[in-house]
Motif scaffolding. Structure first.
Motif, PDB file in Angstrom:
ATOM      1  N   LYS A 264      19.885 -74.804   0.864  1.00  0.00           N
ATOM      2  CA  LYS A 264      19.325 -73.611   0.218  1.00  0.00           C
ATOM      3  C   LYS A 264      19.810 -72.342   0.915  1.00  0.00           C
ATOM      4  CE  LYS A 264      15.180 -76.107  -1.125  1.00  0.00           C
ATOM      5  NZ  LYS A 264      13.735 -76.236  -0.962  1.00  0.00           N
ATOM      6  N   THR A 265      19.979 -71.296   0.127  1.00  0.00           N
ATOM      7  CA  THR A 265      20.368 -69.990   0.634  1.00  0.00           C
ATOM      8  C   THR A 265      19.288 -68.999   0.223  1.00  0.00           C
ATOM      9  OG1 THR A 265      22.698 -70.556   0.349  1.00  0.00           O
ATOM     10  CG2 THR A 265      22.169 -68.220   0.588  1.00  0.00           C
ATOM     11  N   ARG A 266      18.773 -68.243   1.178  1.00  0.00           N
ATOM     12  CA  ARG A 266      17.714 -67.272   0.896  1.00  0.00           C
ATOM     13  C   ARG A 266      18.314 -65.906   0.605  1.00  0.00           C
ATOM     14  NH1 ARG A 266      12.215 -66.684   4.309  1.00  0.00           N
ATOM     15  NH2 ARG A 266      12.185 -68.819   3.614  1.00  0.00           N
ATOM     16  N   GLY A 267      17.717 -65.189  -0.350  1.00  0.00           N
ATOM     17  CA  GLY A 267      18.201 -63.857  -0.658  1.00  0.00           C
ATOM     18  C   GLY A 267      17.315 -63.152  -1.662  1.00  0.00           C
ATOM     19  N   VAL A 268      17.733 -61.952  -2.027  1.00  0.00           N
ATOM     20  CA  VAL A 268      16.993 -61.112  -2.968  1.00  0.00           C
ATOM     21  C   VAL A 268      17.801 -61.008  -4.256  1.00  0.00           C
ATOM     22  CG1 VAL A 268      16.033 -58.808  -3.354  1.00  0.00           C
ATOM     23  CG2 VAL A 268      15.933 -59.832  -1.078  1.00  0.00           C
ATOM     24  N   VAL A 269      17.135 -61.222  -5.388  1.00  0.00           N
ATOM     25  CA  VAL A 269      17.797 -61.215  -6.696  1.00  0.00           C
ATOM     26  C   VAL A 269      18.301 -59.815  -7.039  1.00  0.00           C
ATOM     27  CG1 VAL A 269      17.468 -61.577  -9.176  1.00  0.00           C
ATOM     28  CG2 VAL A 269      16.361 -63.110  -7.543  1.00  0.00           C
ATOM     29  N   LYS A 270      19.562 -59.743  -7.470  1.00  0.00           N
ATOM     30  CA  LYS A 270      20.140 -58.496  -7.968  1.00  0.00           C
ATOM     31  C   LYS A 270      20.254 -58.550  -9.488  1.00  0.00           C
ATOM     32  CE  LYS A 270      24.188 -55.538  -7.680  1.00  0.00           C
ATOM     33  NZ  LYS A 270      25.543 -55.398  -7.157  1.00  0.00           N
ATOM     34  N   ASP A 271      20.846 -59.649 -10.018  1.00  0.00           N
ATOM     35  CA  ASP A 271      21.051 -59.799 -11.464  1.00  0.00           C
ATOM     36  C   ASP A 271      20.673 -61.200 -11.903  1.00  0.00           C
ATOM     37  OD1 ASP A 271      22.389 -57.245 -11.802  1.00  0.00           O
ATOM     38  OD2 ASP A 271      24.130 -58.157 -10.834  1.00  0.00           O
ATOM     39  N   LEU A 272      20.172 -61.329 -13.135  1.00  0.00           N
ATOM     40  CA  LEU A 272      19.954 -62.621 -13.760  1.00  0.00           C
ATOM     41  C   LEU A 272      21.164 -62.926 -14.625  1.00  0.00           C
ATOM     42  CD1 LEU A 272      17.000 -61.525 -13.124  1.00  0.00           C
ATOM     43  CD2 LEU A 272      16.281 -63.168 -14.823  1.00  0.00           C
ATOM     44  N   LEU A 273      21.757 -64.101 -14.444  1.00  0.00           N
ATOM     45  CA  LEU A 273      22.978 -64.455 -15.154  1.00  0.00           C
ATOM     46  C   LEU A 273      22.733 -65.447 -16.292  1.00  0.00           C
ATOM     47  CD1 LEU A 273      25.323 -64.770 -12.060  1.00  0.00           C
ATOM     48  CD2 LEU A 273      24.918 -62.776 -13.501  1.00  0.00           C
ATOM     49  N   THR A 274      21.618 -66.159 -16.271  1.00  0.00           N
ATOM     50  CA  THR A 274      21.275 -67.082 -17.353  1.00  0.00           C
ATOM     51  C   THR A 274      20.531 -66.316 -18.432  1.00  0.00           C
ATOM     52  OG1 THR A 274      21.115 -68.948 -15.831  1.00  0.00           O
ATOM     53  CG2 THR A 274      19.994 -69.186 -17.945  1.00  0.00           C
TER      54      THR A 274
ATOM     55  N   HIS B 194      17.978 -76.860 -14.473  1.00  0.00           N
ATOM     56  CA  HIS B 194      18.511 -76.846 -13.105  1.00  0.00           C
ATOM     57  C   HIS B 194      18.203 -75.551 -12.369  1.00  0.00           C
ATOM     58  CE1 HIS B 194      20.537 -80.548 -13.979  1.00  0.00           C
ATOM     59  NE2 HIS B 194      21.153 -79.998 -15.010  1.00  0.00           N
ATOM     60  N   GLY B 195      17.522 -74.624 -13.020  1.00  0.00           N
ATOM     61  CA  GLY B 195      17.193 -73.347 -12.405  1.00  0.00           C
ATOM     62  C   GLY B 195      17.980 -72.209 -13.033  1.00  0.00           C
ATOM     63  N   ILE B 196      17.391 -71.032 -13.051  1.00  0.00           N
ATOM     64  CA  ILE B 196      18.029 -69.842 -13.611  1.00  0.00           C
ATOM     65  C   ILE B 196      19.124 -69.378 -12.646  1.00  0.00           C
ATOM     66  CG2 ILE B 196      17.645 -67.437 -14.302  1.00  0.00           C
ATOM     67  CD1 ILE B 196      16.365 -69.508 -16.181  1.00  0.00           C
ATOM     68  N   LYS B 197      20.295 -69.090 -13.174  1.00  0.00           N
ATOM     69  CA  LYS B 197      21.409 -68.638 -12.338  1.00  0.00           C
ATOM     70  C   LYS B 197      21.259 -67.141 -12.070  1.00  0.00           C
ATOM     71  CE  LYS B 197      25.508 -70.473 -12.739  1.00  0.00           C
ATOM     72  NZ  LYS B 197      26.869 -70.811 -13.218  1.00  0.00           N
ATOM     73  N   VAL B 198      21.380 -66.763 -10.794  1.00  0.00           N
ATOM     74  CA  VAL B 198      21.222 -65.364 -10.395  1.00  0.00           C
ATOM     75  C   VAL B 198      22.329 -64.946  -9.442  1.00  0.00           C
ATOM     76  CG1 VAL B 198      18.703 -65.389 -10.630  1.00  0.00           C
ATOM     77  CG2 VAL B 198      19.730 -65.919  -8.428  1.00  0.00           C
ATOM     78  N   ARG B 199      22.519 -63.637  -9.316  1.00  0.00           N
ATOM     79  CA  ARG B 199      23.391 -63.055  -8.286  1.00  0.00           C
ATOM     80  C   ARG B 199      22.476 -62.379  -7.281  1.00  0.00           C
ATOM     81  NH1 ARG B 199      26.553 -60.084 -11.259  1.00  0.00           N
ATOM     82  NH2 ARG B 199      28.225 -61.607 -11.299  1.00  0.00           N
ATOM     83  N   LEU B 200      22.681 -62.660  -6.008  1.00  0.00           N
ATOM     84  CA  LEU B 200      21.887 -62.035  -4.956  1.00  0.00           C
ATOM     85  C   LEU B 200      22.487 -60.679  -4.598  1.00  0.00           C
ATOM     86  CD1 LEU B 200      21.331 -65.093  -2.580  1.00  0.00           C
ATOM     87  CD2 LEU B 200      19.867 -64.285  -4.430  1.00  0.00           C
TER      88      LEU B 200
END
Length: 65
Positions: free
Chosen positions: A28-38, A45-51
């Motif tokens: 796992k990689t921890r971070g803060v969401v910047k954009d939602l890509l899904t 499998h989870g919503i794809k995001v850009r951190l």
């Protein structure tokens, strides 16, 4: 919470994601969401995001609400 529902995720949210290269190991990689890509409302499998640091992966865990 898991990251399967798009309505639960928004920019600024702290999450754990699994990067494409880590799908086999589950690291796992921890971070803060910047954009939602899904675009769909739900993804098994989870919503794809850009951190904020530019990494892209699927949300496996929401750390704050």
């Amino acid at each position: 919470m898991n990251g399967q529902n798009r309505k639960d995720i928004h920019p600024g949210l702290e999450v754990n994601i699994i990067l494409k290269k880590d799908q086999r190991t589950g690291i796992k990689t921890r971070g803060v969401v910047k954009d939602l890509l899904t675009n769909s409302a739900r993804h098994p499998h989870g919503i794809k995001v850009r951190l904020t640091d530019g990494q892209v992966g699927r949300v496996c865990e929401i750390l704050q609400k």
